[in-house]
Write an enzyme that holds these catalytic residues in place. Structure first.
Site, PDB file in Angstrom:
ATOM      1  N   CYS A 276       0.816  -1.224   0.000  1.00  0.00           N
ATOM      2  CA  CYS A 276       0.000   0.000   0.000  1.00  0.00           C
ATOM      3  C   CYS A 276       0.844   1.266   0.000  1.00  0.00           C
ATOM      4  O   CYS A 276       0.634   2.178  -0.807  1.00  0.00           O
ATOM      5  CB  CYS A 276      -0.978  -0.007   1.170  1.00  0.00           C
TER       6      CYS A 276
ATOM      7  N   HIS B 277      -2.602   1.078   6.709  1.00  0.00           N
ATOM      8  CA  HIS B 277      -2.935   1.121   5.280  1.00  0.00           C
ATOM      9  C   HIS B 277      -2.976   2.573   4.817  1.00  0.00           C
ATOM     10  O   HIS B 277      -3.227   3.489   5.607  1.00  0.00           O
ATOM     11  CB  HIS B 277      -4.300   0.456   5.052  1.00  0.00           C
TER      12      HIS B 277
ATOM     13  N   HIS C 250      -5.781   2.521  -4.229  1.00  0.00           N
ATOM     14  CA  HIS C 250      -4.882   1.932  -3.230  1.00  0.00           C
ATOM     15  C   HIS C 250      -4.524   0.512  -3.637  1.00  0.00           C
ATOM     16  O   HIS C 250      -5.117  -0.070  -4.558  1.00  0.00           O
ATOM     17  CB  HIS C 250      -5.539   1.946  -1.840  1.00  0.00           C
TER      18      HIS C 250
END
Length: 388
Positions: A269, A329, A341
């Site tokens: 990520c 994240h 993402h």
């Protein structure tokens, strides 16, 4: 016989006293070391201050010379005598080769000096590195975002200061196509290396249709002019725009998630957001927990109307009375209640409950948004600032 027994008792008492004194000194020194470690190397991912005091010996290793000097001064002020056996990095065993350049399209950097170790991060062709030490053909290096990891000697060309300066001052080409190849001739009859967006090569000549290029390890080849740009023209390409950020991010749509990945070949990520910004001329921190410390705070209340394209959204567990906030994240805002993402693969998610891309999981663990564009933040650098 009695005299021998008495001598033995005295010896034992002496050893106990010495052991007690040594233990007392260690208890006195340990908090000083910890205090300076928290000041000079609070994040072990980017700085080394692995020191300890045992039996009158100060040992370990560090790349924080100023912190070590302060430690020695403090021990002197406390009247603590010690033998200095600290290894200062870069290691003297490297000689003058304390720098390196990545020679592969994408080099894997690992947590320990062996191929079975965890993938920590990646670095792309032409990236300059600091070299700190060597172990059995592996080198502990520091990337431009300050990340520390080990790289196999097959992935780098070691440099002294002169060679690195020559590289930095030379005219270069950046590969701008998502993926491709360098060839051994203009007819493109044989591939000599694969290439990915962001790879940097030294320019030798320009012909009508090709750049003749030189790899950091001396290999020569050709790439189509349509697939690259002169590096100086690229870095002067103007301000970040919504279109550039979104276009760059979408070139990686569907790219598989790869823990430690920071390239077109695979991204985690934070590696994804890092790569988006790198391909637009910015160096940002490696991990989500580091990226969240940079930029300007925009939102914590899910007021999506306050967000702009390029803002980074962070997700995880909020702070409680007994635990700190935990960022796990990150993604990038692209407008219209949507963000892009890497989770499983690079994808677009939406916070709009009516959208087919609605992502309830990320909505429920949303923490905050930080703005990186036009943000005076120490951890956000222009690519030219690192001397490529």
């Amino acid at each position: 016989m009695k005299n021998h027994n008495i001598s033995f008792v005295y010896l034992i008492i002496g050893l106990l006293v010495l052991g007690s004194c040594s233990s007392s000194k260690e208890e006195q020194v340990s908090p000083i070391i910890e205090e300076l470690k928290n000041e000079y190397a609070p994040d072990k991912r980017v700085a080394i201050f692995d020191l300890k005091f045992e039996n009158g010996i100060l040992k370990g290793e560090t790349d924080q010379l100023k912190g070590l000097q302060e430690l020695k001064a403090k021990l002197g002020n406390e009247g603590i005598k010690f033998t200095d056996k600290v290894r200062i990095l870069p290691s003297q065993g490297l000689g003058n080769q304390t720098q390196a350049l990545i020679t592969l399209s994408v080099a894997n950097l690992r947590s320990e000096p062996h191929h079975s170790a965890e993938l920590s991060t990646q670095a792309t062709l032409g990236t300059p590195l600091k070299v700190l030490k060597e172990k059995e053909g592996w080198y502990l290096v520091q990337t431009p975002d300050q990340y520390l990891a080990w790289v196999d000697e097959a992935g780098i060309a070691l440099c002294d200061s002169l060679k690195m300066n020559n590289w930095k001052e030379s005219e270069k080409v950046i590969y701008t196509t998502t993926t491709g190849f360098a060839f051994n001739d203009k007819e493109e009859s044989e591939k000599i290396s694969d290439l990915v967006a962001g790879n940097i090569l030294q320019l030798a000549k320009i012909s009508q249709d090709h750049f003749e290029i030189v790899f950091p390890d001396g290999r020569t080849g050709f790439i189509p002019k349509s697939e690259g740009m002169l590096f100086q023209n690229w870095i002067k390409g103007g301000e970040l725009t919504d279109e550039k950020l979104i276009s760059t991010a979408k070139t990686m749509m569907g790219t598989p998630y790869l823990w430690g990945g920071t390239s077109i070949k695979g991204v985690d990520c934070s590696g994804f957001t890092k790569t988006i910004y790198y391909l637009n001329g910015k160096i940002i921190p490696r991990d989500a927990s580091q990226q969240v410390r940079e930029g300007s705070l925009v939102d914590t209340l899910k007021n999506w109307e306050n967000l702009e394209v390029g803002d980074l959204l962070f997700f995880g567990q909020p702070a409680t009375e007994t635990s700190k906030e935990k960022v796990v994240h990150v993604g990038m805002w692209i407008g219209n209640q949507s963000f892009i993402h890497s989770r499983g693969r690079v994808r677009i998610s939406s916070f709009d409950p009516k959208s087919p891309l609605f992502d309830e999981k990320e909505l429920n663990r949303y923490l905050k948004t930080k703005r990186y564009r036009n943000s005076p933040s120490k951890g956000i650098q222009n690519v030219q600032e690192i001397g490529i």
